[in-house]
Write a protein that holds these residues in place. Structure first.
Motif, PDB file in Angstrom:
ATOM      1  N   LEU A 219       0.831  -1.201   0.000  1.00 60.90           N
ATOM      2  CA  LEU A 219       0.000   0.000   0.000  1.00 60.90           C
ATOM      3  C   LEU A 219       0.871   1.259   0.000  1.00 60.90           C
ATOM      4  CD1 LEU A 219      -2.808   1.413   0.467  1.00 60.90           C
ATOM      5  CD2 LEU A 219      -2.333   1.185   2.925  1.00 60.90           C
ATOM      6  N   LEU A 226      -1.113   9.084  -3.940  1.00 60.96           N
ATOM      7  CA  LEU A 226      -2.343   9.791  -3.598  1.00 60.96           C
ATOM      8  C   LEU A 226      -2.052  11.172  -3.019  1.00 60.96           C
ATOM      9  CD1 LEU A 226      -4.429   6.860  -2.059  1.00 60.96           C
ATOM     10  CD2 LEU A 226      -4.982   8.131  -4.152  1.00 60.96           C
ATOM     11  N   HIS A 239      -9.474   4.812  -8.511  1.00 60.77           N
ATOM     12  CA  HIS A 239     -10.055   3.765  -7.670  1.00 60.77           C
ATOM     13  C   HIS A 239      -8.930   2.874  -7.158  1.00 60.77           C
ATOM     14  CE1 HIS A 239     -13.137   1.201  -5.999  1.00 60.77           C
ATOM     15  NE2 HIS A 239     -12.563   0.136  -6.543  1.00 60.77           N
ATOM     16  N   LEU A 240      -8.866   2.718  -5.838  1.00 66.35           N
ATOM     17  CA  LEU A 240      -7.861   1.883  -5.187  1.00 66.35           C
ATOM     18  C   LEU A 240      -8.530   0.636  -4.624  1.00 66.35           C
ATOM     19  CD1 LEU A 240      -5.100   1.277  -3.718  1.00 66.35           C
ATOM     20  CD2 LEU A 240      -5.972   2.692  -1.834  1.00 66.35           C
ATOM     21  N   ILE A 241      -7.967  -0.529  -4.942  1.00 67.91           N
ATOM     22  CA  ILE A 241      -8.383  -1.777  -4.302  1.00 67.91           C
ATOM     23  C   ILE A 241      -7.211  -2.257  -3.454  1.00 67.91           C
ATOM     24  CG2 ILE A 241      -9.285  -4.097  -4.608  1.00 67.91           C
ATOM     25  CD1 ILE A 241     -10.230  -3.327  -7.363  1.00 67.91           C
ATOM     26  N   TYR A 242      -7.467  -2.400  -2.167  1.00 71.06           N
ATOM     27  CA  TYR A 242      -6.443  -2.751  -1.184  1.00 71.06           C
ATOM     28  C   TYR A 242      -6.762  -4.144  -0.658  1.00 71.06           C
ATOM     29  CZ  TYR A 242      -4.012  -2.275   3.395  1.00 71.06           C
ATOM     30  OH  TYR A 242      -3.229  -2.456   4.509  1.00 71.06           O
ATOM     31  N   ILE A 256      -6.336   6.289   4.049  1.00 68.11           N
ATOM     32  CA  ILE A 256      -6.879   6.146   2.698  1.00 68.11           C
ATOM     33  C   ILE A 256      -8.198   6.908   2.590  1.00 68.11           C
ATOM     34  CG2 ILE A 256      -7.698   4.531   0.955  1.00 68.11           C
ATOM     35  CD1 ILE A 256      -5.971   2.377   2.298  1.00 68.11           C
ATOM     36  N   PHE A 266     -12.091  10.189  -6.096  1.00 64.98           N
ATOM     37  CA  PHE A 266     -11.374   9.047  -5.535  1.00 64.98           C
ATOM     38  C   PHE A 266     -12.327   8.127  -4.779  1.00 64.98           C
ATOM     39  CE2 PHE A 266      -9.178   7.307  -1.685  1.00 64.98           C
ATOM     40  CZ  PHE A 266      -8.460   6.315  -2.353  1.00 64.98           C
ATOM     41  N   THR A 267     -12.239   6.824  -5.058  1.00 69.63           N
ATOM     42  CA  THR A 267     -12.972   5.801  -4.315  1.00 69.63           C
ATOM     43  C   THR A 267     -12.003   4.673  -4.000  1.00 69.63           C
ATOM     44  OG1 THR A 267     -13.675   4.748  -6.383  1.00 69.63           O
ATOM     45  CG2 THR A 267     -15.191   6.330  -5.374  1.00 69.63           C
ATOM     46  N   PHE A 268     -12.371   3.860  -3.013  1.00 66.44           N
ATOM     47  CA  PHE A 268     -11.503   2.731  -2.685  1.00 66.44           C
ATOM     48  C   PHE A 268     -12.338   1.590  -2.109  1.00 66.44           C
ATOM     49  CE2 PHE A 268     -11.801   4.751   1.424  1.00 66.44           C
ATOM     50  CZ  PHE A 268     -11.670   3.718   2.350  1.00 66.44           C
ATOM     51  N   THR A 270     -11.620  -2.183   0.239  1.00 65.58           N
ATOM     52  CA  THR A 270     -10.723  -3.115   0.916  1.00 65.58           C
ATOM     53  C   THR A 270     -11.262  -4.527   0.735  1.00 65.58           C
ATOM     54  OG1 THR A 270     -11.915  -2.703   2.986  1.00 65.58           O
ATOM     55  CG2 THR A 270      -9.909  -1.427   2.596  1.00 65.58           C
TER      56      THR A 270
END
Length: 342
Positions: A219, A226, A239-242, A256, A266-268, A270
Protein backbone atom coordinates in the motif's frame (compact mmCIF):
# COMPACT_ATOMS: atom_id res chain seq x y z
CA UNK A 1 13.79 29.38 -12.91
CA UNK A 2 14.92 25.76 -12.77
CA UNK A 3 13.20 22.53 -13.75
CA UNK A 4 13.77 19.25 -11.94
CA UNK A 5 14.81 16.48 -14.34
CA UNK A 6 14.62 12.87 -13.14
CA UNK A 7 17.07 10.55 -14.92
CA UNK A 8 16.00 6.91 -14.61
CA UNK A 9 18.83 4.55 -15.54
CA UNK A 10 18.26 1.00 -16.72
CA UNK A 11 19.71 -0.49 -13.52
CA UNK A 12 16.97 1.16 -11.44
CA UNK A 13 19.01 4.11 -10.14
CA UNK A 14 17.35 7.52 -10.33
CA UNK A 15 19.28 10.80 -10.19
CA UNK A 16 17.87 14.31 -10.30
CA UNK A 17 19.41 17.39 -11.90
CA UNK A 18 18.22 20.99 -11.99
CA UNK A 19 17.98 22.40 -15.50
CA UNK A 20 18.06 26.17 -15.86
CA UNK A 21 15.63 28.00 -18.14
CA UNK A 22 16.90 27.67 -21.70
CA UNK A 23 19.50 25.07 -20.71
CA UNK A 24 19.85 21.75 -22.51
CA UNK A 25 19.47 18.58 -20.46
CA UNK A 26 22.90 17.25 -21.47
CA UNK A 27 24.57 20.42 -20.19
CA UNK A 28 22.58 20.33 -16.93
CA UNK A 29 23.60 16.70 -16.38
CA UNK A 30 27.27 17.46 -16.99
CA UNK A 31 27.02 20.38 -14.56
CA UNK A 32 25.67 17.85 -12.05
CA UNK A 33 28.63 15.54 -12.74
CA UNK A 34 26.50 12.98 -14.57
CA UNK A 35 28.06 11.97 -17.88
CA UNK A 36 25.07 11.07 -20.03
CA UNK A 37 25.94 9.21 -23.25
CA UNK A 38 27.09 11.60 -25.96
CA UNK A 39 29.49 11.90 -28.87
CA UNK A 40 28.91 14.93 -31.06
CA UNK A 41 26.65 17.04 -28.77
CA UNK A 42 25.40 18.74 -31.96
CA UNK A 43 22.31 16.69 -32.82
CA UNK A 44 24.13 14.65 -35.46
CA UNK A 45 25.04 11.23 -34.04
CA UNK A 46 22.01 10.23 -31.91
CA UNK A 47 24.23 8.80 -29.13
CA UNK A 48 22.44 10.85 -26.45
CA UNK A 49 19.00 9.49 -27.32
CA UNK A 50 16.68 8.91 -24.33
CA UNK A 51 12.94 8.57 -23.81
CA UNK A 52 10.88 11.36 -22.26
CA UNK A 53 8.37 9.69 -19.94
CA UNK A 54 6.72 12.95 -18.91
CA UNK A 55 7.11 16.69 -19.07
CA UNK A 56 7.13 19.51 -21.63
CA UNK A 57 10.18 20.44 -23.67
CA UNK A 58 11.41 21.90 -26.95
CA UNK A 59 13.73 20.03 -29.29
CA UNK A 60 14.29 22.89 -31.71
CA UNK A 61 15.29 22.04 -35.28
CA UNK A 62 19.10 21.90 -35.05
CA UNK A 63 19.38 18.13 -35.35
CA UNK A 64 19.38 15.88 -38.38
CA UNK A 65 16.88 13.16 -39.31
CA UNK A 66 19.51 10.43 -38.98
CA UNK A 67 19.98 11.33 -35.31
CA UNK A 68 16.26 11.40 -34.46
CA UNK A 69 13.57 10.48 -36.94
CA UNK A 70 10.13 12.07 -37.00
CA UNK A 71 8.57 8.80 -35.83
CA UNK A 72 11.02 8.53 -32.93
CA UNK A 73 10.29 12.09 -31.82
CA UNK A 74 6.55 11.43 -32.03
CA UNK A 75 7.08 8.36 -29.84
CA UNK A 76 8.75 10.38 -27.08
CA UNK A 77 12.42 9.87 -27.91
CA UNK A 78 14.64 12.91 -27.42
CA UNK A 79 18.22 14.01 -27.90
CA UNK A 80 19.45 15.32 -24.55
CA UNK A 81 21.97 17.52 -26.38
CA UNK A 82 19.04 19.41 -27.93
CA UNK A 83 16.24 19.02 -25.38
CA UNK A 84 15.32 22.25 -23.54
CA UNK A 85 12.71 21.59 -20.80
CA UNK A 86 9.82 23.92 -20.07
CA UNK A 87 8.60 21.88 -17.06
CA UNK A 88 9.82 19.16 -14.73
CA UNK A 89 10.58 16.03 -16.78
CA UNK A 90 11.28 12.33 -16.36
CA UNK A 91 13.76 10.72 -18.75
CA UNK A 92 14.48 7.02 -19.23
CA UNK A 93 18.21 6.61 -19.90
CA UNK A 94 19.06 3.35 -21.74
CA UNK A 95 22.34 2.70 -19.92
CA UNK A 96 23.44 1.98 -16.34
CA UNK A 97 24.22 4.71 -13.86
CA UNK A 98 27.75 3.38 -13.46
CA UNK A 99 28.43 3.83 -17.17
CA UNK A 100 27.55 7.51 -16.73
CA UNK A 101 30.04 7.79 -13.85
CA UNK A 102 27.33 8.31 -11.29
CA UNK A 103 25.78 6.10 -8.66
CA UNK A 104 23.17 5.84 -6.00
CA UNK A 105 22.79 8.63 -3.48
CA UNK A 106 23.22 7.86 0.20
CA UNK A 107 21.85 9.95 3.05
CA UNK A 108 21.19 9.63 6.78
CA UNK A 109 17.98 10.13 8.73
CA UNK A 110 16.81 9.89 12.35
CA UNK A 111 13.97 7.73 13.64
CA UNK A 112 11.10 9.90 14.90
CA UNK A 113 8.25 7.37 15.22
CA UNK A 114 7.76 3.61 15.27
CA UNK A 115 4.12 2.55 15.40
CA UNK A 116 3.20 -1.17 15.31
CA UNK A 117 -0.09 -2.27 13.75
CA UNK A 118 -0.94 -5.55 15.48
CA UNK A 119 1.34 -8.29 14.14
CA UNK A 120 0.92 -7.10 10.55
CA UNK A 121 3.06 -4.02 9.98
CA UNK A 122 5.06 -1.17 11.43
CA UNK A 123 4.89 2.48 10.40
CA UNK A 124 8.40 3.91 10.44
CA UNK A 125 8.95 7.66 10.24
CA UNK A 126 12.35 9.27 9.75
CA UNK A 127 13.52 12.88 9.75
CA UNK A 128 16.21 14.08 7.36
CA UNK A 129 18.99 15.94 9.12
CA UNK A 130 18.77 19.73 9.37
CA UNK A 131 20.90 21.28 6.68
CA UNK A 132 20.52 18.31 4.32
CA UNK A 133 18.23 18.56 1.32
CA UNK A 134 15.03 16.56 1.40
CA UNK A 135 15.52 13.53 -0.86
CA UNK A 136 14.09 13.81 -4.34
CA UNK A 137 12.18 10.82 -5.68
CA UNK A 138 9.19 9.97 -7.84
CA UNK A 139 5.97 8.90 -6.08
CA UNK A 140 6.06 5.10 -5.98
CA UNK A 141 9.84 4.69 -5.81
CA UNK A 142 11.79 3.01 -3.00
CA UNK A 143 15.07 3.20 -1.08
CA UNK A 144 17.38 0.65 0.49
CA UNK A 145 17.61 1.07 4.27
CA UNK A 146 20.69 -0.38 5.96
CA UNK A 147 19.83 -2.57 8.95
CA UNK A 148 22.28 -1.43 11.66
CA UNK A 149 24.86 -4.02 12.66
CA UNK A 150 23.87 -6.50 9.95
CA UNK A 151 25.87 -5.41 6.93
CA UNK A 152 22.67 -5.87 4.92
CA UNK A 153 19.71 -3.76 3.84
CA UNK A 154 16.01 -3.99 3.12
CA UNK A 155 14.04 -2.10 0.46
CA UNK A 156 10.93 -0.04 1.24
CA UNK A 157 8.75 2.28 -0.81
CA UNK A 158 8.15 5.81 0.41
CA UNK A 159 4.63 6.29 1.76
CA UNK A 160 5.10 10.07 1.87
CA UNK A 161 5.32 12.63 -0.92
CA UNK A 162 8.59 13.77 -2.51
CA UNK A 163 10.29 16.86 -1.14
CA UNK A 164 9.41 16.23 2.52
CA UNK A 165 11.95 16.17 5.33
CA UNK A 166 9.75 13.69 7.21
CA UNK A 167 9.86 10.32 5.45
CA UNK A 168 7.34 7.52 5.97
CA UNK A 169 7.50 3.77 5.34
CA UNK A 170 5.14 0.85 5.91
CA UNK A 171 7.08 -2.26 6.92
CA UNK A 172 5.66 -5.76 7.02
CA UNK A 173 6.25 -7.67 10.25
CA UNK A 174 8.00 -10.94 9.48
CA UNK A 175 8.80 -13.50 12.20
CA UNK A 176 12.57 -13.39 12.73
CA UNK A 177 12.83 -10.78 9.99
CA UNK A 178 16.04 -8.78 9.81
CA UNK A 179 14.50 -5.29 9.86
CA UNK A 180 11.70 -6.38 12.19
CA UNK A 181 14.24 -7.65 14.69
CA UNK A 182 16.04 -4.32 14.68
CA UNK A 183 12.82 -2.31 14.93
CA UNK A 184 11.77 -4.29 18.00
CA UNK A 185 14.55 -2.61 19.95
CA UNK A 186 14.75 0.69 18.07
CA UNK A 187 13.73 4.04 19.49
CA UNK A 188 13.36 7.66 18.38
CA UNK A 189 16.77 9.22 17.87
CA UNK A 190 18.34 6.14 16.30
CA UNK A 191 20.11 6.74 13.00
CA UNK A 192 19.67 4.95 9.70
CA UNK A 193 21.51 5.10 6.36
CA UNK A 194 19.41 5.12 3.19
CA UNK A 195 20.39 4.66 -0.44
CA UNK A 196 18.24 5.72 -3.37
CA UNK A 197 15.81 6.50 -4.84
CA UNK A 198 15.37 3.54 -7.14
CA UNK A 199 12.72 1.79 -9.20
CA UNK A 200 10.70 2.24 -12.36
CA UNK A 201 7.36 1.91 -10.54
CA UNK A 202 6.21 5.51 -10.20
CA UNK A 203 3.23 7.68 -11.07
CA UNK A 204 3.22 9.00 -14.64
CA UNK A 205 1.56 12.16 -15.89
CA UNK A 206 -1.82 11.77 -17.55
CA UNK A 207 -5.49 12.65 -17.52
CA UNK A 208 -7.22 9.27 -17.75
CA UNK A 209 -8.69 7.14 -14.96
CA UNK A 210 -6.35 5.37 -12.54
CA UNK A 211 -6.80 1.88 -11.14
CA UNK A 212 -4.53 1.24 -8.13
CA UNK A 213 -4.15 -2.35 -6.91
CA UNK A 214 -2.27 -2.79 -3.62
CA UNK A 215 -1.45 -5.97 -1.73
CA UNK A 216 -0.55 -5.82 1.97
CA UNK A 217 2.20 -3.37 2.90
CA UNK A 218 2.64 -2.62 -0.81
CA UNK A 219 0.00 0.00 0.00
CA UNK A 220 2.92 2.35 0.77
CA UNK A 221 3.73 3.58 -2.76
CA UNK A 222 0.06 4.32 -3.40
CA UNK A 223 -0.11 6.57 -0.34
CA UNK A 224 2.75 8.56 -1.84
CA UNK A 225 0.95 8.74 -5.19
CA UNK A 226 -2.34 9.79 -3.60
CA UNK A 227 -0.65 12.56 -1.65
CA UNK A 228 0.93 13.93 -4.82
CA UNK A 229 -2.39 13.76 -6.66
CA UNK A 230 -4.21 15.48 -3.78
CA UNK A 231 -1.69 18.32 -3.63
CA UNK A 232 -2.11 18.81 -7.38
CA UNK A 233 -5.90 18.99 -6.94
CA UNK A 234 -6.22 16.15 -9.45
CA UNK A 235 -9.61 15.66 -11.08
CA UNK A 236 -8.76 12.20 -12.41
CA UNK A 237 -11.02 9.26 -11.59
CA UNK A 238 -9.04 7.12 -9.14
CA UNK A 239 -10.05 3.76 -7.67
CA UNK A 240 -7.86 1.88 -5.19
CA UNK A 241 -8.38 -1.78 -4.30
CA UNK A 242 -6.44 -2.75 -1.18
CA UNK A 243 -6.23 -6.51 -0.72
CA UNK A 244 -4.92 -8.37 2.33
CA UNK A 245 -4.93 -11.90 3.74
CA UNK A 246 -6.53 -11.27 7.17
CA UNK A 247 -8.58 -8.58 8.85
CA UNK A 248 -5.60 -7.60 11.00
CA UNK A 249 -3.57 -6.93 7.86
CA UNK A 250 -5.75 -3.93 6.98
CA UNK A 251 -3.74 -0.93 8.15
CA UNK A 252 -3.92 2.84 7.57
CA UNK A 253 -7.47 2.59 6.22
CA UNK A 254 -8.33 5.92 7.88
CA UNK A 255 -5.51 7.56 5.93
CA UNK A 256 -6.88 6.15 2.70
CA UNK A 257 -10.38 7.34 3.55
CA UNK A 258 -9.09 10.86 4.22
CA UNK A 259 -8.15 11.21 0.57
CA UNK A 260 -11.82 10.96 -0.39
CA UNK A 261 -12.26 14.44 1.09
CA UNK A 262 -9.28 15.81 -0.85
CA UNK A 263 -9.74 14.06 -4.19
CA UNK A 264 -13.25 14.57 -5.64
CA UNK A 265 -13.14 11.48 -7.86
CA UNK A 266 -11.37 9.05 -5.53
CA UNK A 267 -12.97 5.80 -4.32
CA UNK A 268 -11.50 2.73 -2.68
CA UNK A 269 -12.37 -0.78 -1.59
CA UNK A 270 -10.72 -3.12 0.92
CA UNK A 271 -10.72 -6.86 0.30
CA UNK A 272 -9.84 -9.70 2.70
CA UNK A 273 -8.89 -13.12 1.32
CA UNK A 274 -9.77 -15.05 4.48
CA UNK A 275 -13.18 -16.64 3.86
CA UNK A 276 -13.81 -16.80 7.62
CA UNK A 277 -13.64 -13.03 7.84
CA UNK A 278 -16.73 -10.89 8.45
CA UNK A 279 -15.41 -8.28 6.04
CA UNK A 280 -18.03 -7.24 3.46
CA UNK A 281 -15.68 -7.95 0.55
CA UNK A 282 -13.86 -11.28 0.61
CA UNK A 283 -11.70 -13.03 -1.94
CA UNK A 284 -9.17 -11.57 -4.36
CA UNK A 285 -8.78 -8.11 -5.86
CA UNK A 286 -9.67 -9.53 -9.27
CA UNK A 287 -13.15 -10.31 -7.94
CA UNK A 288 -13.81 -6.68 -7.04
CA UNK A 289 -12.68 -4.79 -10.13
CA UNK A 290 -14.86 -1.75 -10.99
CA UNK A 291 -16.90 -2.87 -14.00
CA UNK A 292 -17.66 0.69 -15.13
CA UNK A 293 -13.97 1.56 -15.34
CA UNK A 294 -13.02 -1.70 -17.07
CA UNK A 295 -15.78 -1.38 -19.67
CA UNK A 296 -15.04 2.26 -20.42
CA UNK A 297 -11.34 1.58 -21.04
CA UNK A 298 -8.65 4.23 -21.27
CA UNK A 299 -7.47 3.66 -17.68
CA UNK A 300 -3.94 3.27 -16.33
CA UNK A 301 -3.20 0.34 -14.02
CA UNK A 302 -0.68 0.50 -11.17
CA UNK A 303 -0.17 -2.82 -9.39
CA UNK A 304 2.09 -3.57 -6.44
CA UNK A 305 1.96 -6.58 -4.16
CA UNK A 306 3.31 -10.09 -3.50
CA UNK A 307 4.34 -12.03 -6.64
CA UNK A 308 1.30 -14.38 -6.59
CA UNK A 309 -1.06 -11.40 -6.52
CA UNK A 310 0.77 -9.58 -9.30
CA UNK A 311 0.81 -12.68 -11.49
CA UNK A 312 -2.87 -13.39 -10.80
CA UNK A 313 -3.92 -9.87 -11.81
CA UNK A 314 -1.84 -9.94 -14.97
CA UNK A 315 -3.33 -13.30 -16.01
CA UNK A 316 -6.85 -12.12 -15.17
CA UNK A 317 -6.56 -9.02 -17.35
CA UNK A 318 -5.13 -11.09 -20.20
CA UNK A 319 -7.78 -13.81 -19.88
CA UNK A 320 -10.60 -11.24 -19.82
CA UNK A 321 -9.14 -9.37 -22.78
CA UNK A 322 -9.02 -6.16 -20.76
CA UNK A 323 -6.74 -3.57 -22.35
CA UNK A 324 -5.40 -0.80 -20.14
CA UNK A 325 -3.98 2.40 -21.59
CA UNK A 326 -0.81 1.64 -19.61
CA UNK A 327 0.18 -1.02 -17.09
CA UNK A 328 2.87 -0.56 -14.45
CA UNK A 329 3.65 -3.15 -11.80
CA UNK A 330 6.17 -4.14 -9.16
CA UNK A 331 6.50 -7.42 -7.30
CA UNK A 332 6.93 -6.86 -3.58
CA UNK A 333 8.94 -9.54 -1.78
CA UNK A 334 9.42 -8.44 1.85
CA UNK A 335 12.46 -10.58 2.64
CA UNK A 336 14.65 -9.32 -0.20
CA UNK A 337 15.26 -6.03 -2.02
CA UNK A 338 12.42 -4.97 -4.28
CA UNK A 339 12.77 -5.73 -7.96
CA UNK A 340 11.25 -3.16 -10.26
CA UNK A 341 9.69 -5.02 -13.15
CA UNK A 342 7.92 -2.47 -15.31
Amino acid sequence: MCYRIALNFEDGVTRFVDCKAGEKVLDAAFRGKINLPMDCSDGVCGTCKCRAESGAYDMGDDYIEDALTEDEAAGGLVLTCQMVPSSDCVLSVPVTAASCKTGQQTFAATVTRIEPHHDAAVVLELAVDDGDAAPAFLPGQYVNIDVPGSGDHRSYSFSTAPGERQLGFLIKKIPDGLMGGWLAGAKPGDRLELTGPMGSFYLRDGEGPLLFLAGGTALAPFLSMLEVLARADSQRQIHLIYGVTRDLDLVLVDEIAAYAARLPNFTFATVVADQASDHPRKGWVTQHMPEDMLSAGGFDVYLCGPPPMVDAVRHYLDDQGIQAASFHYEKFTPNVPLKAIA
